[in-house]
Design an enzyme around this catalytic site. Sequence first.
Site, short mmCIF file in Angstrom:
data_model
loop_
_atom_site.label_atom_id
_atom_site.label_comp_id
_atom_site.label_asym_id
_atom_site.label_seq_id
_atom_site.Cartn_x
_atom_site.Cartn_y
_atom_site.Cartn_z
N LYS A 1 3.30 -1.01 7.70
CA LYS A 1 2.12 -1.89 7.68
C LYS A 1 2.51 -3.31 8.09
O LYS A 1 3.59 -3.78 7.72
CB LYS A 1 1.55 -1.88 6.26
CG LYS A 1 0.23 -2.62 6.09
CD LYS A 1 -0.24 -2.48 4.64
CE LYS A 1 -1.54 -3.19 4.37
NZ LYS A 1 -1.96 -3.05 2.96
N SER B 1 -6.58 -1.41 2.42
CA SER B 1 -6.22 -2.16 3.60
C SER B 1 -5.11 -1.51 4.44
O SER B 1 -4.91 -1.92 5.57
CB SER B 1 -5.77 -3.55 3.18
OG SER B 1 -4.61 -3.47 2.39
N SER C 1 -5.06 -0.09 -1.94
CA SER C 1 -4.87 -0.14 -0.49
C SER C 1 -3.94 0.91 0.11
O SER C 1 -3.84 1.01 1.33
CB SER C 1 -4.38 -1.53 -0.08
OG SER C 1 -5.46 -2.42 -0.08
#
Lengths: 486, 87
Positions: free
Chosen positions: A78, A153, A177
């Site tokens: 990420k 996210s 997330s």
Amino acid sequence: MERLCALSIPDIHLLLKRGDIRVQTLLDEAYERIEQNSLNIFVTLFKEDSYKRAKEIQGRIKRENDIDILTGIPIAVKDNICVEGHNTTCGSKMLHNFVSPYSATVVKRLEDRGAIIIGKTNPDEFAMGSSTETSFYAPTKNPHNNEYVPGGSSGGSAAAVAAFEAVSALGSDTGGSIRQPASFCGVFGLKPTYGRVSRYGLVAFASSLDCIGPITHNVGDSAIVMEAIAGFDPMDSTSIPENVARYYRDLNGGAENIKIGVVRGELMDCIDADVRDVMDEFTEGIKSTGIQLEDVDIAGFDFCIPVYYIIATSEASSNLARYDGIRYGYKNPELKARDTNLKEMYEVRRNEGFGKEVKRRIMLGTFSLRTGYKDKYYNKAIKARQKITTYFEEILKRVDAVLLPTSPILPFKIGEKINDPISMYLSDLCTVSVSLAGLPAISIPAGYRKGLPVGVQLVGRRLEEETLLKIAHFLEKTGLTGLNKR
Amino acid sequence: MNLKEEVKTISELANIRILEDEIEKLADEFGEILNYMDKIGTIPLHEVETRKGAKHYAPLRKDEPQIHRRIPLKPLEGKLYRVPKVI
């Protein structure tokens, strides 16, 4: 095209070891698929570095008999986790040109084990969001249906695994997330106990909640990646100095005598009928395996969302105060230092560098920490957090794990909720309480409704990731997990 | 609470410039969110004692200055570094 990235880490390991495939082939396939899919999953690709590393690793595989299981495995990270020498944008214009001066501990640990980081995946801006739509680099699309969000996210990371663009990915979880996007994309997502995995090199959002964890196709891979990244790190002051279990080696056995608490009552009334249906089916399935079940009621679930948003935004307002565009970050090219004063420069840069949701959250946090309001909001939220933690601890004295949906709703369409912040915040209903309590949880793909994946999550005791992985693995073996598309 | 004034003050405290024509919309949105956050006032919390900080582990390192070796800055003279001009 073959689907090497759909295989498990142990299977790929075997193929590499036997010389049936080369590391470069794995990369070719991943990068080719990234290009073909065009789901906007990656912000940056590390093609050049990856192939360089692949060459070196392929040589090592040829020379050495005993290679690590993670050798040559393509992993996506990420874009709020630092990889030295590469951009870390956090999905924000503010960090558009920021180059990480060092690698996060998790990245270092994976690379030391021979894994190859193939690129950085799209997040919500500064990990603030539940749909990956707040990224400055445009929304990521759900691989199961391109009109839908992948969750957030860590939407890019979950989508990368679901779309076979990487074998596994790292995400970060502050209020859900990792778990919610894993659920939306039909893959496994493990949020560890707070402090189990080092946060060093993870861009801070809410420091008392942030965790890094793996997103994978199967439980075995979660165990392998988790084992590699977990454990004490002196560079993170909240890192827990306790030994990490041999998650992968010890996956089998022990799950039969376990007792799972199934969440009923008030919370389930807020859950979408399709999700409830999957949850019921999954619970019935567990019952048939002989695992003991007990109904549990998690009272006051509705207050978890305000508590979470007050704490997370308060911490964010402090953490994001560092972005002033002075030492690094967005600088307005038209604004000349000689024409302005320092405060004005900060204000303009922060207004233009941050997106809407990030500004909204910084302001909400600034408000709840303000003189005169702190007792009403922040201090109260801290107490409520304690109450939630104690409540979970009590339940987990009676049962080994708690089962509840990961998301109260099915994946939603791109654009559907982006202008309605409260409805977006409400989609975190099932995950934030676990984050507030700092407990480990794994989201498991459990079903398919209206052409979209649905996940359920198992919450465990502090530092007992091993139990969660064992149960999940047992359920996987009995054929209960997965999407059973229909 | 005058929400428009509040939004102006907060944006000042947060060092974020809000343009005049955005204030109204932001104030409305803020009002809605605060309304929701006010739920927190209804939680019975008399019996809760706050634990401060991390429950199990929060060590402090020795209070000695450390040089961050991983940040690639070239030493200039002795203990000084050259940094880019910012203002």
